[in-house]
Design a protein around this motif. Structure first.
Motif, PDB file in Angstrom:
ATOM      1  N   GLN A  92      35.707  48.212  34.268  1.00 53.56           N
ATOM      2  CA  GLN A  92      35.961  47.679  32.932  1.00 53.56           C
ATOM      3  C   GLN A  92      34.703  47.002  32.410  1.00 53.56           C
ATOM      4  N   PRO A  93      34.301  47.289  31.170  1.00 53.05           N
ATOM      5  CA  PRO A  93      33.078  46.692  30.634  1.00 53.05           C
ATOM      6  C   PRO A  93      33.219  45.188  30.418  1.00 53.05           C
ATOM      7  N   GLU A  94      32.134  44.483  30.617  1.00 55.83           N
ATOM      8  CA  GLU A  94      32.139  43.039  30.380  1.00 55.83           C
ATOM      9  C   GLU A  94      32.143  42.725  28.892  1.00 55.83           C
ATOM     10  N   ASP A  95      31.439  43.538  28.129  1.00 55.65           N
ATOM     11  CA  ASP A  95      31.383  43.399  26.672  1.00 55.65           C
ATOM     12  C   ASP A  95      31.665  44.765  26.069  1.00 55.65           C
ATOM     13  N   LEU A  96      32.453  44.789  25.008  1.00 56.28           N
ATOM     14  CA  LEU A  96      32.790  46.071  24.401  1.00 56.28           C
ATOM     15  C   LEU A  96      32.935  45.916  22.892  1.00 56.28           C
ATOM     16  N   ASN A  97      32.887  47.058  22.220  1.00 52.73           N
ATOM     17  CA  ASN A  97      33.089  47.090  20.781  1.00 52.73           C
ATOM     18  C   ASN A  97      34.367  47.873  20.499  1.00 52.73           C
ATOM     19  N   LEU A  98      35.339  47.213  19.886  1.00 51.44           N
ATOM     20  CA  LEU A  98      36.639  47.819  19.614  1.00 51.44           C
ATOM     21  C   LEU A  98      36.718  48.254  18.159  1.00 51.44           C
ATOM     22  N   GLU A  99      37.107  49.515  17.942  1.00 55.35           N
ATOM     23  CA  GLU A  99      37.406  50.017  16.601  1.00 55.35           C
ATOM     24  C   GLU A  99      38.873  50.412  16.586  1.00 55.35           C
ATOM     25  N   LEU A 100      39.611  49.863  15.638  1.00 54.16           N
ATOM     26  CA  LEU A 100      41.059  50.029  15.594  1.00 54.16           C
ATOM     27  C   LEU A 100      41.485  50.361  14.178  1.00 54.16           C
ATOM     28  N   ALA A 101      42.385  51.330  14.023  1.00 52.13           N
ATOM     29  CA  ALA A 101      42.833  51.742  12.692  1.00 52.13           C
ATOM     30  C   ALA A 101      44.349  51.816  12.620  1.00 52.13           C
ATOM     31  N   PHE A 102      44.896  51.288  11.526  1.00 50.56           N
ATOM     32  CA  PHE A 102      46.308  51.431  11.200  1.00 50.56           C
ATOM     33  C   PHE A 102      46.437  52.478  10.091  1.00 50.56           C
ATOM     34  N   LYS A 103      47.563  53.186  10.060  1.00 52.09           N
ATOM     35  CA  LYS A 103      47.768  54.202   9.036  1.00 52.09           C
ATOM     36  C   LYS A 103      49.149  54.057   8.419  1.00 52.09           C
ATOM     37  N   GLY A 104      49.228  54.170   7.064  1.00 52.83           N
ATOM     38  CA  GLY A 104      50.500  54.107   6.364  1.00 52.83           C
ATOM     39  C   GLY A 104      51.008  55.501   6.040  1.00 52.83           C
ATOM     40  N   GLN A 105      52.291  55.620   5.803  1.00 53.12           N
ATOM     41  CA  GLN A 105      52.887  56.925   5.541  1.00 53.12           C
ATOM     42  C   GLN A 105      52.389  57.547   4.240  1.00 53.12           C
ATOM     43  N   SER A 106      51.849  56.741   3.336  1.00 55.11           N
ATOM     44  CA  SER A 106      51.321  57.272   2.076  1.00 55.11           C
ATOM     45  C   SER A 106      49.816  57.544   2.149  1.00 55.11           C
ATOM     46  N   GLY A 107      49.276  57.516   3.359  1.00 50.41           N
ATOM     47  CA  GLY A 107      47.867  57.831   3.543  1.00 50.41           C
ATOM     48  C   GLY A 107      46.950  56.622   3.580  1.00 50.41           C
ATOM     49  N   GLU A 108      47.486  55.405   3.447  1.00 47.57           N
ATOM     50  CA  GLU A 108      46.635  54.217   3.512  1.00 47.57           C
ATOM     51  C   GLU A 108      46.030  54.070   4.910  1.00 47.57           C
ATOM     52  N   GLN A 109      44.876  53.441   4.960  1.00 54.01           N
ATOM     53  CA  GLN A 109      44.251  53.172   6.259  1.00 54.01           C
ATOM     54  C   GLN A 109      43.594  51.805   6.242  1.00 54.01           C
ATOM     55  N   TRP A 110      43.826  51.072   7.317  1.00 54.04           N
ATOM     56  CA  TRP A 110      43.224  49.755   7.504  1.00 54.04           C
ATOM     57  C   TRP A 110      42.397  49.829   8.783  1.00 54.04           C
ATOM     58  N   SER A 111      41.098  49.672   8.668  1.00 56.77           N
ATOM     59  CA  SER A 111      40.208  49.826   9.821  1.00 56.77           C
ATOM     60  C   SER A 111      39.532  48.504  10.168  1.00 56.77           C
ATOM     61  N   PHE A 112      39.419  48.251  11.465  1.00 53.40           N
ATOM     62  CA  PHE A 112      38.817  47.012  11.949  1.00 53.40           C
ATOM     63  C   PHE A 112      37.823  47.322  13.068  1.00 53.40           C
ATOM     64  N   THR A 113      36.766  46.532  13.117  1.00 51.57           N
ATOM     65  CA  THR A 113      35.779  46.615  14.193  1.00 51.57           C
ATOM     66  C   THR A 113      35.469  45.201  14.663  1.00 51.57           C
ATOM     67  N   THR A 114      35.495  44.997  15.976  1.00 46.14           N
ATOM     68  CA  THR A 114      35.195  43.666  16.490  1.00 46.14           C
ATOM     69  C   THR A 114      34.622  43.755  17.900  1.00 46.14           C
ATOM     70  N   ALA A 115      33.755  42.836  18.225  1.00 50.26           N
ATOM     71  CA  ALA A 115      33.208  42.735  19.583  1.00 50.26           C
ATOM     72  C   ALA A 115      34.173  41.935  20.450  1.00 50.26           C
ATOM     73  N   VAL A 116      34.280  42.312  21.732  1.00 49.71           N
ATOM     74  CA  VAL A 116      35.193  41.656  22.659  1.00 49.71           C
ATOM     75  C   VAL A 116      34.450  41.376  23.959  1.00 49.71           C
ATOM     76  N   THR A 117      34.651  40.183  24.505  1.00 48.03           N
ATOM     77  CA  THR A 117      34.024  39.794  25.770  1.00 48.03           C
ATOM     78  C   THR A 117      35.098  39.578  26.828  1.00 48.03           C
ATOM     79  N   LYS A 118      34.871  40.121  27.997  1.00 48.99           N
ATOM     80  CA  LYS A 118      35.837  40.011  29.090  1.00 48.99           C
ATOM     81  C   LYS A 118      35.777  38.625  29.730  1.00 48.99           C
ATOM     82  N   GLN A 119      36.947  38.038  29.948  1.00 54.95           N
ATOM     83  CA  GLN A 119      37.042  36.769  30.646  1.00 54.95           C
ATOM     84  C   GLN A 119      37.116  37.019  32.160  1.00 54.95           C
ATOM     85  N   ASN A 120      36.879  35.978  32.935  1.00 53.16           N
ATOM     86  CA  ASN A 120      36.842  36.115  34.390  1.00 53.16           C
ATOM     87  C   ASN A 120      38.228  36.367  34.990  1.00 53.16           C
ATOM     88  N   ASN A 121      38.254  37.112  36.085  1.00 50.05           N
ATOM     89  CA  ASN A 121      39.491  37.293  36.838  1.00 50.05           C
ATOM     90  C   ASN A 121      39.159  37.368  38.323  1.00 50.05           C
TER      91      ASN A 121
END
Length: 344
Positions: free
Chosen positions: A197-226
């Motif tokens: 599993q990467p320690e740091d990653l870039n997440l791209e996430l998209a939601f889609k509506g039934q009428s063709g709408e799209q909501w897109s997000f991009t964010t950096a994520v850092t892994k916590q210790n385990n």
């Protein structure tokens, strides 16, 4: 401008707001009192905490805190929903609405704030906080619409990690659901299988509506210790076998990963469960998990620092009512318990 907590404390609720709620006058008074007490405590806690990070919450239409106090009642009137949605925001979905693990990482200030919102056709989707540590990968979110949202109108279109498509879906756990609002968590159930599993990653996430709408997000994520503990415990009964690969300990929970296969009969691995008891005798509650194509994970509540051993008992839990249960006759196997030492 008034502070959110002052706004909540001074909020006046009339008896008509409870008109469609099947509760007594005593319950009405109790809800109002608990709301004010909870907000007062949270305000005091936040003032003393002096956190440098701003918790997400402003801009969410749903009054999540108040709904949390009202969750015991399944009937909420439109008037009450209107009052609650007028409250300007909350401080943390993880803290107020999460399970024991999510609340724990919020209290420890381990979540990362996203604070992104996109509005398309009068529907606003917001991402709140992220927590990722190898045991869980959760994001809090809200959907607020100017008009009622049809059932299953919005779905996850897909996501990538560092520009790469990831196998496995996303679990959606709605905690609050009204005609115009959704508040809950996204659970990246299959990402834990990525090795390493990467320690740091870039997440791209998209939601889609039934009428063709799209909501897109991009964010950096850092892994916590385990803390990972290799297990390698295997058992075989008839045509069924399983292997517990490892246990991963983190502040949001304890993850047990396993593989299970059955050949002569169908999908017996779907009914494999594990009872986990810590060294104090406490049985750990299951927070999330499941099995896909024989690869499973179960996340239990986090353990405390005094626990030095776990006792794990595998068992088959067959459904009590199922049309094809005859194929499982004599397949309710018994397995051996085994212990796992917790290194310190």
């Amino acid at each position: 401008m008034k502070d959110i907590f002052e706004h909540l404390i001074n909020l006046k609720l009339d008896d008509e707001d409870f008109k469609e709620m099947e509760v007594s006058e005593v319950e009405k008074a109790r809800v109002k009192t608990k709301l004010k007490q909870s907000i007062g405590k949270k305000q005091s806690h936040n003032m003393s905490k002096q956190s440098t990070r701003k918790k997400w919450g402003y801009g969410i239409g749903a009054a999540v805190l108040a709904f949390g106090l009202l969750v015991a009642s399944s009937m909420v009137s439109p008037a009450m929903a209107t009052v609650l949605s007028s409250i300007p925001g909350i401080s943390s979905i993880f803290s107020y609405l999460g399970d024991s693990g999510q609340k724990n990482v919020s209290e420890l200030d381990l979540t990362e704030v996203v604070e992104q919102s996109k509005t398309v056709n009068g529907i606003t989707i917001s991402l709140g906080e992220i927590f990722y540590d190898g045991t869980r990968f959760n994001i809090s979110y809200s959907i607020v619409s100017e008009k009622p949202i049809p059932e299953r109108y919005i779905e996850i279109a897909g996501y990538t990690i560092d520009k790469q498509m990831v196998q496995g879906g996303i679990g959606i756990k709605d905690i609050i659901e009204t005609p115009t609002e959704r508040v809950g968590f996204l659970q990246f159930d299959q990402f834990w299988k990525e090795k390493p599993q990467p320690e740091d990653l870039n997440l791209e996430l998209a939601f889609k509506g039934q009428s063709g709408e799209q909501w897109s997000f991009t964010t950096a994520v850092t892994k916590q210790n385990n803390k990972e503990i290799d297990i390698g415990h295997s058992e075989k009964r008839g045509d069924f076998r399983f292997t517990v690969n490892k246990v991963i300990l983190g502040p949001s929970g304890l993850l047990l990963s396993y593989e299970a296969r059955s050949w002569e009969i169908g999908h017996l691995e779907m009914f494999l469960q594990f009872r986990v008891v810590d060294s104090s005798g406490k049985e750990l509650k299951i927070l999330e998990g499941g099995v896909t194509d024989g690869d499973g994970k179960i996340v239990y509540e986090p353990i405390n620092d005094t626990v030095d051993e776990l006792t794990i008992t595998p068992f088959i839990e067959l459904p009590k009512e199922k049309a094809d249960m005859k194929i499982y006759e004599n397949k309710n196997y018994k397995f051996n318990s085994f212990n796992v030492k917790i290194p310190r």
